[in-house]
Design an enzyme around this catalytic site. Sequence first.
Site, PDB file in Angstrom:
ATOM      1  N   ASP A 102      40.265  24.738  49.925  1.00 31.37           N
ATOM      2  CA  ASP A 102      41.086  24.704  51.137  1.00 31.37           C
ATOM      3  C   ASP A 102      41.250  26.083  51.782  1.00 31.37           C
ATOM      4  O   ASP A 102      41.861  26.192  52.849  1.00 31.37           O
ATOM      5  CB  ASP A 102      42.477  24.110  50.834  1.00 31.37           C
ATOM      6  CG  ASP A 102      42.405  22.621  50.536  1.00 31.37           C
ATOM      7  OD1 ASP A 102      41.370  22.002  50.826  1.00 31.37           O
ATOM      8  OD2 ASP A 102      43.397  22.076  50.001  1.00 31.37           O
TER       9      ASP A 102
ATOM     10  N   ARG B   8      44.109   9.685  54.100  1.00 29.23           N
ATOM     11  CA  ARG B   8      43.531   9.205  52.848  1.00 29.23           C
ATOM     12  C   ARG B   8      44.542   9.144  51.698  1.00 29.23           C
ATOM     13  O   ARG B   8      44.484   8.260  50.854  1.00 29.23           O
ATOM     14  CB  ARG B   8      42.401  10.127  52.390  1.00 29.23           C
ATOM     15  CG  ARG B   8      41.352  10.399  53.382  1.00 29.23           C
ATOM     16  CD  ARG B   8      40.361  11.354  52.776  1.00 29.23           C
ATOM     17  NE  ARG B   8      39.949  10.864  51.478  1.00 29.23           N
ATOM     18  CZ  ARG B   8      39.025   9.952  51.287  1.00 29.23           C
ATOM     19  NH1 ARG B   8      38.376   9.452  52.298  1.00 29.23           N
ATOM     20  NH2 ARG B   8      38.725   9.550  50.073  1.00 29.23           N
TER      21      ARG B   8
ATOM     22  N   ILE C 260      33.163  21.915  45.803  1.00 23.23           N
ATOM     23  CA  ILE C 260      34.063  20.757  45.656  1.00 23.23           C
ATOM     24  C   ILE C 260      33.648  19.622  46.596  1.00 23.23           C
ATOM     25  O   ILE C 260      33.555  18.474  46.173  1.00 23.23           O
ATOM     26  CB  ILE C 260      35.537  21.146  45.937  1.00 23.23           C
ATOM     27  CG1 ILE C 260      35.959  22.378  45.123  1.00 23.23           C
ATOM     28  CG2 ILE C 260      36.479  19.969  45.685  1.00 23.23           C
ATOM     29  CD1 ILE C 260      35.983  22.196  43.622  1.00 23.23           C
TER      30      ILE C 260
ATOM     31  N   ARG D 205      34.220  11.538  49.459  1.00 26.13           N
ATOM     32  CA  ARG D 205      35.538  11.408  48.848  1.00 26.13           C
ATOM     33  C   ARG D 205      35.840  10.009  48.302  1.00 26.13           C
ATOM     34  O   ARG D 205      36.781   9.341  48.753  1.00 26.13           O
ATOM     35  CB  ARG D 205      36.620  11.871  49.826  1.00 26.13           C
ATOM     36  CG  ARG D 205      36.368  13.285  50.314  1.00 26.13           C
ATOM     37  CD  ARG D 205      37.448  13.802  51.210  1.00 26.13           C
ATOM     38  NE  ARG D 205      38.669  14.129  50.506  1.00 26.13           N
ATOM     39  CZ  ARG D 205      39.763  14.579  51.099  1.00 26.13           C
ATOM     40  NH1 ARG D 205      39.783  14.747  52.400  1.00 26.13           N
ATOM     41  NH2 ARG D 205      40.844  14.859  50.412  1.00 26.13           N
TER      42      ARG D 205
ATOM     43  N   ARG E 105      48.218  18.146  61.435  1.00 28.19           N
ATOM     44  CA  ARG E 105      48.369  17.377  60.190  1.00 28.19           C
ATOM     45  C   ARG E 105      48.913  18.259  59.075  1.00 28.19           C
ATOM     46  O   ARG E 105      49.574  17.754  58.174  1.00 28.19           O
ATOM     47  CB  ARG E 105      46.998  16.859  59.721  1.00 28.19           C
ATOM     48  CG  ARG E 105      46.378  15.882  60.644  1.00 28.19           C
ATOM     49  CD  ARG E 105      45.129  15.357  60.039  1.00 28.19           C
ATOM     50  NE  ARG E 105      45.437  14.706  58.758  1.00 28.19           N
ATOM     51  CZ  ARG E 105      44.608  13.936  58.103  1.00 28.19           C
ATOM     52  NH1 ARG E 105      43.413  13.706  58.588  1.00 28.19           N
ATOM     53  NH2 ARG E 105      44.956  13.388  56.964  1.00 28.19           N
TER      54      ARG E 105
ATOM     55  N   LYS F 198      52.347  20.751  52.074  1.00 34.09           N
ATOM     56  CA  LYS F 198      51.895  19.417  52.491  1.00 34.09           C
ATOM     57  C   LYS F 198      51.332  18.650  51.290  1.00 34.09           C
ATOM     58  O   LYS F 198      51.731  17.524  51.029  1.00 34.09           O
ATOM     59  CB  LYS F 198      50.793  19.547  53.554  1.00 34.09           C
ATOM     60  CG  LYS F 198      49.970  18.281  53.744  1.00 34.09           C
ATOM     61  CD  LYS F 198      48.873  18.440  54.767  1.00 34.09           C
ATOM     62  CE  LYS F 198      47.539  18.891  54.235  1.00 34.09           C
ATOM     63  NZ  LYS F 198      46.673  17.831  53.682  1.00 34.09           N
ATOM     64  N   ASN F 199      50.430  19.277  50.556  1.00 32.83           N
ATOM     65  CA  ASN F 199      49.728  18.539  49.505  1.00 32.83           C
ATOM     66  C   ASN F 199      50.604  18.255  48.285  1.00 32.83           C
ATOM     67  O   ASN F 199      50.247  17.423  47.455  1.00 32.83           O
ATOM     68  CB  ASN F 199      48.443  19.261  49.108  1.00 32.83           C
ATOM     69  CG  ASN F 199      47.379  19.118  50.187  1.00 32.83           C
ATOM     70  OD1 ASN F 199      47.542  18.320  51.110  1.00 32.83           O
ATOM     71  ND2 ASN F 199      46.312  19.883  50.084  1.00 32.83           N
TER      72      ASN F 199
ATOM     73  N   CYS G 268      35.072  10.820  55.164  1.00 36.20           N
ATOM     74  CA  CYS G 268      35.928  11.868  55.710  1.00 36.20           C
ATOM     75  C   CYS G 268      35.000  12.971  56.219  1.00 36.20           C
ATOM     76  O   CYS G 268      33.864  13.089  55.742  1.00 36.20           O
ATOM     77  CB  CYS G 268      36.821  12.358  54.570  1.00 36.20           C
ATOM     78  SG  CYS G 268      37.735  13.850  54.888  1.00 36.20           S
TER      79      CYS G 268
HETATM   80  N1  EPU Z   1      36.095  12.686  43.506  1.00 37.09           N
HETATM   81  C1  EPU Z   1      35.299  11.665  43.034  1.00 37.09           C
HETATM   82  N2  EPU Z   1      35.901  10.505  42.626  1.00 37.09           N
HETATM   83  C2  EPU Z   1      37.246  10.325  42.681  1.00 37.09           C
HETATM   84  C3  EPU Z   1      38.056  11.379  43.159  1.00 37.09           C
HETATM   85  C4  EPU Z   1      37.442  12.549  43.566  1.00 37.09           C
HETATM   86  O1  EPU Z   1      34.081  11.793  42.977  1.00 37.09           O
HETATM   87  O2  EPU Z   1      37.712   9.240  42.304  1.00 37.09           O
HETATM   88  C5  EPU Z   1      35.471  13.941  43.962  1.00 37.09           C
HETATM   89  C6  EPU Z   1      35.688  14.190  45.449  1.00 37.09           C
HETATM   90  O3  EPU Z   1      34.765  13.487  46.243  1.00 37.09           O
HETATM   91  C7  EPU Z   1      35.557  15.678  45.539  1.00 37.09           C
HETATM   92  C8  EPU Z   1      36.136  16.158  44.210  1.00 37.09           C
HETATM   93  O4  EPU Z   1      36.117  15.028  43.343  1.00 37.09           O
HETATM   94  O5  EPU Z   1      34.204  16.032  45.633  1.00 37.09           O
HETATM   95  C9  EPU Z   1      37.547  16.703  44.281  1.00 37.09           C
HETATM   96  O6  EPU Z   1      38.376  15.792  44.973  1.00 37.09           O
HETATM   97  P1  EPU Z   1      39.939  15.639  44.694  1.00 37.09           P
HETATM   98  O7  EPU Z   1      40.199  14.259  44.219  1.00 37.09           O
HETATM   99  O8  EPU Z   1      40.380  16.775  43.830  1.00 37.09           O
HETATM  100  O9  EPU Z   1      40.534  15.838  46.135  1.00 37.09           O
HETATM  101  P2  EPU Z   1      41.746  15.050  46.814  1.00 37.09           P
HETATM  102  O10 EPU Z   1      42.782  14.756  45.812  1.00 37.09           O
HETATM  103  O11 EPU Z   1      41.183  13.925  47.626  1.00 37.09           O
HETATM  104  C10 EPU Z   1      43.168  17.151  47.387  1.00 37.09           C
HETATM  105  C11 EPU Z   1      43.748  17.762  48.630  1.00 37.09           C
HETATM  106  C12 EPU Z   1      42.644  18.364  49.469  1.00 37.09           C
HETATM  107  C13 EPU Z   1      41.915  19.413  48.624  1.00 37.09           C
HETATM  108  C14 EPU Z   1      41.390  18.785  47.327  1.00 37.09           C
HETATM  109  C15 EPU Z   1      40.732  19.780  46.395  1.00 37.09           C
HETATM  110  C16 EPU Z   1      45.705  16.400  49.057  1.00 37.09           C
HETATM  111  C17 EPU Z   1      46.383  15.390  49.891  1.00 37.09           C
HETATM  112  N3  EPU Z   1      44.454  16.730  49.390  1.00 37.09           N
HETATM  113  O12 EPU Z   1      42.273  16.131  47.827  1.00 37.09           O
HETATM  114  O13 EPU Z   1      43.262  18.984  50.577  1.00 37.09           O
HETATM  115  O14 EPU Z   1      40.837  19.958  49.353  1.00 37.09           O
HETATM  116  O15 EPU Z   1      42.483  18.157  46.637  1.00 37.09           O
HETATM  117  O16 EPU Z   1      41.596  20.796  46.082  1.00 37.09           O
HETATM  118  O17 EPU Z   1      46.287  16.917  48.106  1.00 37.09           O
HETATM  119  C18 EPU Z   1      43.422  19.839  52.752  1.00 37.09           C
HETATM  120  O18 EPU Z   1      44.629  20.043  52.539  1.00 37.09           O
HETATM  121  O19 EPU Z   1      42.821  20.298  53.761  1.00 37.09           O
HETATM  122  C19 EPU Z   1      42.657  19.032  51.806  1.00 37.09           C
HETATM  123  C20 EPU Z   1      41.492  18.460  52.114  1.00 37.09           C
END
Ligand code: EPU
Length: 417
Positions: free
Chosen positions: A304, A92, A326, A121, A396, A22-23, A116
């Site tokens: 995750d 998101r 995280i 996030r 999802r 998915k991701n 969220c």
């Molecule tokens: N963060 C910031 N600022 C930003 C971006 C991120 O402070 O501009 C913080 C976030 O709030 C968080 C940390 O950085 O505390 C890591 O967030 P990240 O951006 O890595 O997460 P994401 O890209 O929003 C993806 C996966 C998540 C997974 C995380 C961490 C997808 C669609 N989602 O989210 O997957 O938990 O990386 O590995 O790829 C899930 O599949 O259940 C899921 C939540």
Amino acid sequence: MDKLIIHGGKKLAGEVTVSGSKNASLPIFVSTILAPGVHEISNVPFLRDINTTIKVLETLGARVEGNGNVVRIDTSRVDNHEATYELVKTMRASVLVLGPLLARLGKARVSLPGGCAIGARPINLHLKGLAAMGADINLTHGYVEARAKRLKGARINFDVSTVGGTEHLMMAAALAKGETILENAAREPEITDLAAVLTGMGARIEGAGTDTIRITGVKELGPVSHRVMPDRIEAGTFMIAAAITGGDVRIHGMQLEHLDALVFKLQDAGVEITNKDNVVRVRGPRKIKSVNIKTRPYPGFPTDMQAQFMALMCIADGASVISENIFENRFMHVSELLRFGADIVIEGNSATVKGVKRLSGAPVMATDLRASASLILAGLAADNTTEVSRIYHLDRGYESIEKKLAGLGADIQRVKE
Ligand code: EPU
């Protein structure tokens, strides 16, 4: 609304095949905006988040056709630069269209996603990076409005490791003028998969999978065919399903090397894991040993998998400490695990789990995707009946999970509430 009814206590045994990730699929779908033409993406999982991504792309002007797990995306006529709140609040990851739209059309208007269940996030690092690449960015009425004639290369150092941020800026940089260097970039395998797609389109990217990624922008990109990597979190969830039931499961189609951190911890817990001809066999011990985990960006222990690992620790011999580093609010499953008779105390970002002899089936409620998986796992190990409601979260991100688990001998059924 559907719910799952589980009669626990069955040892899982047999074979199961992992679906596409998915991701990885979500940013790959979004990246097709960058290259006009017909793209063919295979090994796509059937999931609600994929349908939402397709809806987003169609709204932007793409034409999407599916045939089994193969999806054809024609992005020749992408001409709408707006992704509304209705779409972004549903998922998101839709916010990732901002950079590609900006690179393709010179402008984009995309809703901010909002909070969220697992944390605030924010997307500040995505926006900061796009601004460093010359985008003119304004936040008005809950929307990000961005303009740039052509993005230009920049050196960007991420304050925190961000998967989405790294993917977003890698996509935007692919069509920028000059070189972009992403430092402290996230290293998750999904980023490497996206880089392979972009490279297939003609992008020039070096270092994906390391913490420094160099992208030399090109003037245009062309369509691509790509097979999505296996879902490492789904695979890890089946590994724990085998472990928690004391079962013996062979998992096909997974890439074990994507889950090293989990594998080490499962082995410490007494779980036997072997890999022969790309089939991973997982055998649960009679008694699980307690181990501590700390979630970290890849290659550390994945956030995750935290909720699912906690379910396993609920029946371990002794106490384990689980630290979530995280997301600030990713313990929503704890109060539901307590309903099974688990012994868990949260303090700050750590949960101390004292193993109990057995879990007792209960009605519980899913709060987010991975929390749902942890409740199913607890239900598989618990005695009597467990009812997991609000499983729309599960749909999802897990393709036919109840069918796959039933195929391994679990007594699990989906019913209408
Ligand atoms: N963060 C910031 N600022 C930003 C971006 C991120 O402070 O501009 C913080 C976030 O709030 C968080 C940390 O950085 O505390 C890591 O967030 P990240 O951006 O890595 O997460 P994401 O890209 O929003 C993806 C996966 C998540 C997974 C995380 C961490 C997808 C669609 N989602 O989210 O997957 O938990 O990386 O590995 O790829 C899930 O599949 O259940 C899921 C939540």
